[in-house]
Design an enzyme around this catalytic site. Structure first.
Site, PDB file in Angstrom:
ATOM      1  N   VAL A 140      47.862 -39.599  52.665  1.00  0.00           N
ATOM      2  CA  VAL A 140      46.695 -39.479  51.794  1.00  0.00           C
ATOM      3  C   VAL A 140      46.130 -38.086  52.047  1.00  0.00           C
ATOM      4  O   VAL A 140      46.385 -37.483  53.082  1.00  0.00           O
ATOM      5  CB  VAL A 140      45.637 -40.577  52.046  1.00  0.00           C
ATOM      6  CG1 VAL A 140      46.132 -41.938  51.588  1.00  0.00           C
ATOM      7  CG2 VAL A 140      45.221 -40.632  53.501  1.00  0.00           C
ATOM      8  N   SER A 141      45.359 -37.570  51.089  1.00  0.00           N
ATOM      9  CA  SER A 141      44.915 -36.183  51.169  1.00  0.00           C
ATOM     10  C   SER A 141      43.767 -35.921  52.132  1.00  0.00           C
ATOM     11  O   SER A 141      43.602 -34.810  52.611  1.00  0.00           O
ATOM     12  CB  SER A 141      44.525 -35.687  49.775  1.00  0.00           C
ATOM     13  OG  SER A 141      45.656 -35.727  48.939  1.00  0.00           O
TER      14      SER A 141
END
Length: 182
Positions: free
Chosen positions: A8-9
């Site tokens: 995930v970022s």
């Protein structure tokens, strides 16, 4: 062995959806990065690449979770192939053990890269519109309460520039820019 890679970022984003998928696929080991995929300098990805061995399969939810540009994607999958490791992307149904799978990997990699470019373009456009409306002024400047006093001591020769910057917690470029502005 089945090895999952989840990304995930940001640290705030949730990995549960990807973790549930990995569990349903019977993945033996999972590596999770909470960092942008703009390049391959990711701690858990590096661990995964060291961990895998011949006969393993690396599984990702989608190509965009693994790499954000075609060059990185192809480089990563080539590194896996060199170690005798298969690569599977669930969303795009890609399996690199076949010629068609390798071709589709390249196509989807290019699409993922294009998607990232569109995101960055929309972000730049949004910032420009906000600037024009006076809603976005950029990052707030560092305002240290003792700045003037420290600079005065630095100019008097009581402190070196390094000592002054450390007291103020500023980088060299920020320190000298602020001195010029005063």
């Amino acid at each position: 062995m089945k090895i999952g890679y989840i990304r995930v970022s940001t640290k705030e984003q949730n990995t549960i959806r990807q973790e549930t998928l990995m569990e349903s696929l019977g993945v033996d080991e999972v590596f999770i990065d909470r960092i942008s995929g703009k390049n391959t300098d990711r701690p858990e990805l590096k661990k995964l690449l060291e961990y895998v061995r011949k006969g393993d399969t690396v599984i990702v939810e989608s190509i965009s979770r693994f790499a954000r540009n075609t060059r990185d994607l192809l480089d990563l999958t080539e590194r896996l192939t060199a170690k005798g490791v298969e690569f599977v992307s669930q969303k795009e149904a890609i399996d690199t053990t076949t010629a068609t799978g390798k071709f589709m990997l390249t196509v989807f990699g290019a699409v993922a890269e294009l998607e990232r470019e569109y995101i960055l373009q929309r972000q730049r456009e949004g910032i420009e519109i906000a600037r024009q409306q006076g809603k976005y002024t950029g990052r707030k400047p560092i305002c240290h309460p003792e700045f003037d006093a420290v600079v005065k001591r630095w100019r008097a020769g009581e402190l070196t520039a390094v000592e002054a910057r450390k007291k103020l917690g500023m980088s060299s470029s920020t320190f000298y820019r602020r001195v010029r502005q005063r």
